[in-house]
Write a protein that holds these residues in place. Structure first.
Motif, mmCIF file in Angstrom:
data_model
loop_
_atom_site.group_PDB
_atom_site.id
_atom_site.type_symbol
_atom_site.label_atom_id
_atom_site.label_comp_id
_atom_site.label_asym_id
_atom_site.label_seq_id
_atom_site.Cartn_x
_atom_site.Cartn_y
_atom_site.Cartn_z
ATOM 1 N N UNK A 276 17.928 79.361 -13.312
ATOM 2 C CA UNK A 276 18.096 80.712 -12.967
ATOM 3 C C UNK A 276 17.183 81.251 -11.830
ATOM 4 N N UNK A 277 16.195 80.455 -11.401
ATOM 5 C CA UNK A 277 15.277 80.904 -10.188
ATOM 6 C C UNK A 277 15.563 80.878 -9.112
ATOM 7 N N UNK A 278 15.103 81.701 -8.037
ATOM 8 C CA UNK A 278 15.719 81.887 -6.766
ATOM 9 C C UNK A 278 14.999 80.938 -5.727
ATOM 10 N N UNK A 279 13.789 80.238 -6.344
ATOM 11 C CA UNK A 279 12.930 79.408 -5.287
ATOM 12 C C UNK A 279 13.587 78.109 -5.129
ATOM 13 N N UNK A 280 14.032 77.796 -4.147
ATOM 14 C CA UNK A 280 14.671 76.454 -3.742
ATOM 15 C C UNK A 280 14.429 75.924 -2.290
ATOM 16 N N UNK A 281 14.279 74.612 -2.173
ATOM 17 C CA UNK A 281 14.019 74.050 -0.729
ATOM 18 C C UNK A 281 15.204 73.223 -0.407
ATOM 19 N N UNK B 268 8.555 88.638 -6.906
ATOM 20 C CA UNK B 268 7.876 88.175 -5.759
ATOM 21 C C UNK B 268 6.951 86.932 -6.416
ATOM 22 N N UNK B 269 7.062 86.872 -7.837
ATOM 23 C CA UNK B 269 6.298 85.365 -8.253
ATOM 24 C C UNK B 269 7.130 84.870 -9.076
ATOM 25 N N UNK B 270 7.000 83.680 -9.161
ATOM 26 C CA UNK B 270 7.933 82.816 -10.054
ATOM 27 C C UNK B 270 7.600 83.005 -11.522
ATOM 28 N N UNK B 271 8.706 83.320 -12.467
ATOM 29 C CA UNK B 271 8.581 83.864 -13.627
ATOM 30 C C UNK B 271 7.995 82.751 -14.885
ATOM 31 N N UNK B 272 8.198 81.397 -14.331
ATOM 32 C CA UNK B 272 8.013 80.437 -15.251
ATOM 33 C C UNK B 272 6.369 79.961 -14.912
ATOM 34 N N UNK B 273 6.295 79.751 -13.522
ATOM 35 C CA UNK B 273 4.874 79.154 -13.228
ATOM 36 C C UNK B 273 3.754 80.198 -12.839
ATOM 37 N N UNK B 274 4.428 81.343 -12.445
ATOM 38 C CA UNK B 274 3.431 82.435 -11.966
ATOM 39 C C UNK B 274 3.024 82.229 -10.581
ATOM 40 N N UNK C 159 20.196 71.636 -1.864
ATOM 41 C CA UNK C 159 18.810 72.165 -1.932
ATOM 42 C C UNK C 159 18.323 71.710 -3.268
ATOM 43 N N UNK C 160 16.854 71.743 -3.540
ATOM 44 C CA UNK C 160 16.199 71.408 -4.802
ATOM 45 C C UNK C 160 15.396 72.490 -5.289
ATOM 46 N N UNK C 161 15.635 72.974 -6.544
ATOM 47 C CA UNK C 161 14.948 74.172 -7.295
ATOM 48 C C UNK C 161 13.302 73.575 -7.315
ATOM 49 N N UNK C 162 12.499 74.521 -6.790
ATOM 50 C CA UNK C 162 10.991 74.154 -6.936
ATOM 51 C C UNK C 162 10.472 74.476 -8.131
ATOM 52 N N UNK C 163 11.259 75.097 -9.099
ATOM 53 C CA UNK C 163 10.939 75.361 -10.618
ATOM 54 C C UNK C 163 11.031 73.933 -11.431
ATOM 55 N N UNK C 164 12.346 73.580 -11.565
ATOM 56 C CA UNK C 164 12.745 72.758 -12.601
ATOM 57 C C UNK C 164 13.023 71.211 -11.795
ATOM 58 N N UNK C 165 13.175 71.480 -10.565
ATOM 59 C CA UNK C 165 13.414 70.082 -9.852
ATOM 60 C C UNK C 165 15.004 69.839 -9.836
ATOM 61 N N UNK C 166 15.889 70.569 -10.146
ATOM 62 C CA UNK C 166 17.374 70.224 -10.081
ATOM 63 C C UNK C 166 17.746 70.489 -8.832
ATOM 64 N N UNK C 167 18.600 69.630 -8.240
ATOM 65 C CA UNK C 167 19.484 69.417 -6.922
ATOM 66 C C UNK C 167 20.704 70.128 -7.079
ATOM 67 N N UNK C 168 20.925 71.102 -6.264
ATOM 68 C CA UNK C 168 22.330 71.581 -6.146
ATOM 69 C C UNK C 168 22.966 72.343 -4.957
#
Length: 101
Positions: free
Chosen positions: A36-41, A13-19, A60-69
């Motif tokens: 590998x994070x599941x949080x994307x917009x 339920x929390x982002x393991x990188x940012x918390x 979509x863009x990952x909210x953790x690292x910013x990569x679009x995929x």
């Protein structure tokens, strides 16, 4: 065997990188291929596809690292973008040619 992650376990339920807490739609898209994070917009607008292109390609863009995929497959949208631009250019050229006639 306890070292292996359980593939059937629900996502954290929390982002393991940012918390920080994950957004409500976390896990809706494929995991980020970079971190590998599941949080994307969903991306709203891009220079190559305007408003329609990202929706067609599930960009979509990952909210953790910013990569679009690609949010559906988790892969790159490189070929999809190239095809989208090629078809758009071709349709624009045809429309321009019709206007000149």
């Amino acid at each position: 065997m306890t070292d292996q992650p359980n593939p059937y376990q629900t996502p954290e339920t929390t982002d393991s990188v940012v918390g920080e807490p994950l957004p409500e739609d976390a896990g809706r898209y494929a995991p980020c291929p970079s971190c590998g994070q599941v949080a994307a917009k969903q991306v709203g607008m891009t220079w190559w596809g305007g408003v329609l292109g990202p929706k067609l390609l599930k960009h979509v863009r990952c909210t953790c690292c910013g990569r679009a995929y690609n949010g559906k497959t988790g892969g790159s949208n490189r070929w999809g973008i190239a095809i989208y631009l090629g078809v758009s250019f071709l349709l624009g050229a045809i429309a321009f040619g019709i206007l000149l006639l």
